[in-house]
Design an enzyme around this catalytic site. Sequence first.
Site, PDB file in Angstrom:
ATOM      1  N   ILE A   1       0.840  -1.202   0.000  1.00 57.57           N
ATOM      2  CA  ILE A   1       0.000   0.000   0.000  1.00 57.57           C
ATOM      3  C   ILE A   1       0.876   1.254   0.000  1.00 57.57           C
ATOM      4  O   ILE A   1       0.618   2.211  -0.738  1.00 57.57           O
ATOM      5  CB  ILE A   1      -0.962   0.006   1.206  1.00 57.57           C
ATOM      6  CG1 ILE A   1      -1.897  -1.207   1.137  1.00 57.57           C
ATOM      7  CG2 ILE A   1      -1.768   1.299   1.264  1.00 57.57           C
ATOM      8  CD1 ILE A   1      -2.784  -1.398   2.367  1.00 57.57           C
TER       9      ILE A   1
ATOM     10  N   ILE B   1      11.236   1.552  12.300  1.00 54.62           N
ATOM     11  CA  ILE B   1      10.438   2.431  13.170  1.00 54.62           C
ATOM     12  C   ILE B   1      10.609   2.094  14.648  1.00 54.62           C
ATOM     13  O   ILE B   1      10.207   2.879  15.514  1.00 54.62           O
ATOM     14  CB  ILE B   1       8.933   2.410  12.804  1.00 54.62           C
ATOM     15  CG1 ILE B   1       8.367   0.984  12.862  1.00 54.62           C
ATOM     16  CG2 ILE B   1       8.699   3.053  11.454  1.00 54.62           C
ATOM     17  CD1 ILE B   1       6.843   0.913  12.733  1.00 54.62           C
TER      18      ILE B   1
ATOM     19  N   ASN C   1      -9.432  -5.708   3.894  1.00 55.74           N
ATOM     20  CA  ASN C   1      -8.917  -6.592   2.840  1.00 55.74           C
ATOM     21  C   ASN C   1      -8.504  -5.850   1.580  1.00 55.74           C
ATOM     22  O   ASN C   1      -9.079  -6.034   0.503  1.00 55.74           O
ATOM     23  CB  ASN C   1      -9.947  -7.682   2.512  1.00 55.74           C
ATOM     24  CG  ASN C   1     -10.187  -8.594   3.703  1.00 55.74           C
ATOM     25  OD1 ASN C   1     -11.032  -8.323   4.539  1.00 55.74           O
ATOM     26  ND2 ASN C   1      -9.405  -9.656   3.792  1.00 55.74           N
TER      27      ASN C   1
ATOM     28  N   ASN D   1      -9.454 -21.848   3.576  1.00 58.70           N
ATOM     29  CA  ASN D   1      -9.674 -22.158   4.992  1.00 58.70           C
ATOM     30  C   ASN D   1     -11.167 -22.311   5.263  1.00 58.70           C
ATOM     31  O   ASN D   1     -11.956 -21.434   4.931  1.00 58.70           O
ATOM     32  CB  ASN D   1      -9.093 -21.051   5.872  1.00 58.70           C
ATOM     33  CG  ASN D   1      -7.599 -20.866   5.639  1.00 58.70           C
ATOM     34  OD1 ASN D   1      -6.858 -21.835   5.571  1.00 58.70           O
ATOM     35  ND2 ASN D   1      -7.164 -19.634   5.504  1.00 58.70           N
TER      36      ASN D   1
ATOM     37  N   VAL E   1      -4.026 -13.700  -0.251  1.00 60.60           N
ATOM     38  CA  VAL E   1      -4.828 -14.766  -0.850  1.00 60.60           C
ATOM     39  C   VAL E   1      -4.958 -14.631  -2.365  1.00 60.60           C
ATOM     40  O   VAL E   1      -4.887 -15.624  -3.088  1.00 60.60           O
ATOM     41  CB  VAL E   1      -6.218 -14.855  -0.165  1.00 60.60           C
ATOM     42  CG1 VAL E   1      -7.058 -13.607  -0.418  1.00 60.60           C
ATOM     43  CG2 VAL E   1      -6.987 -16.079  -0.617  1.00 60.60           C
TER      44      VAL E   1
ATOM     45  N   SER F   1      -0.736  -9.572   9.128  1.00 61.41           N
ATOM     46  CA  SER F   1      -1.072 -10.997   9.186  1.00 61.41           C
ATOM     47  C   SER F   1      -1.487 -11.465  10.574  1.00 61.41           C
ATOM     48  O   SER F   1      -0.708 -11.402  11.534  1.00 61.41           O
ATOM     49  CB  SER F   1       0.080 -11.868   8.689  1.00 61.41           C
ATOM     50  OG  SER F   1      -0.166 -13.227   8.948  1.00 61.41           O
TER      51      SER F   1
ATOM     52  N   TYR G   1      -2.549  -9.334  16.477  1.00 59.47           N
ATOM     53  CA  TYR G   1      -2.540  -8.290  15.445  1.00 59.47           C
ATOM     54  C   TYR G   1      -3.675  -7.294  15.677  1.00 59.47           C
ATOM     55  O   TYR G   1      -3.471  -6.075  15.646  1.00 59.47           O
ATOM     56  CB  TYR G   1      -2.667  -8.914  14.057  1.00 59.47           C
ATOM     57  CG  TYR G   1      -2.781  -7.890  12.950  1.00 59.47           C
ATOM     58  CD1 TYR G   1      -1.680  -7.114  12.584  1.00 59.47           C
ATOM     59  CD2 TYR G   1      -3.988  -7.677  12.278  1.00 59.47           C
ATOM     60  CE1 TYR G   1      -1.776  -6.154  11.583  1.00 59.47           C
ATOM     61  CE2 TYR G   1      -4.094  -6.728  11.275  1.00 59.47           C
ATOM     62  CZ  TYR G   1      -2.991  -5.974  10.930  1.00 59.47           C
ATOM     63  OH  TYR G   1      -3.093  -5.021   9.940  1.00 59.47           O
TER      64      TYR G   1
END
Length: 334
Positions: free
Chosen positions: A24, A70, A186, A218, A201, A94, A157
Amino acid sequence: MENIFHEEDLGNSSFLITGGAGFIGSHIAEYLLKNNAGKVRVLDNMANGLETNLDILKTYSSFEFIEGDIRNIDTCRKACEGIHYVSHQAALGSVPRSIKEPFSTNDVNVGGFVNILMAAVENNIKQFVYASSSSVYGDELTLPKREDKTGNCLSPYAVSKMADELYAAVFAKVYNIPVIGFRYFNIFGPRQDPDGPYAAVIPLFVKAIMNKTPAFINGDGEQTRDFTFVENAVQINIKGMLTTNDEAKNKVYNVAIGENYSINYLYNFIKEYLKIEVDAIHREPREGDVRNSLADISLAKTLLGYAPTTKFDGGLIKTIEFFKKLYSDKKSQA
């Protein structure tokens, strides 16, 4: 990306994109560089960043790169010097990785976040935006997801991203820095990492289908996600950094399309588009995953003027074509 998400002249402005060699972050940096930003500095430790992404950015004269972490406050201070706007994308992503590596997830996503926030305060940054995650909704089952209603987190996470939101709110009050958070749903698109144990994915599905090897799904595959093309994440970051609407500041926003599709639908779409018949293999559901995901994006629309430009199918075709070419080129070079 042809769409323009700003009206200002960016020539006198300087931007820091942390994690700018990643998926991103590199798209945000490229948008700014293409639109003649005065300075675009990327800070990345190259743990998840790709040299191929940097190669794209290096073609612009106003690009600067700092290789650093960082987790080091001095590195963050150096990165923020002379900067007007910060888009903080650096993180260890993740859900499965966070379950395996809770310490490093916390160190990067929480400790690193506080470092870059503090460095931004010390350098009088005009506006600070950062990546949160839809994972903060946890076990809250109401659909669509609204920013004011989160549940219990289901993974380290998710906890790390929730902690970021709490720190951002406190820093805004205590240090008077304008901060805006984005709960990504997503995000997908070209340049997503197709390799490694935590690969995304869509590249995994494209690779498996092209190689006629089974892809894994999954659970039953009927779980749904609000898949969001990366251009929409770029849009919200640009609008968030540059907004002059005081009411829009010091909030978190859903970044999504407002439509959801099942993993089975996604797999079948890719298979049919590529015209290759290969069945997926279903395995146990993944620990920490939510069942269904769908965003209410009305807050971002109202306060930031967010308007998704690329819907799911259109973005998916662009993404398939990118990875199709990538894998074909790799095969021809082998």
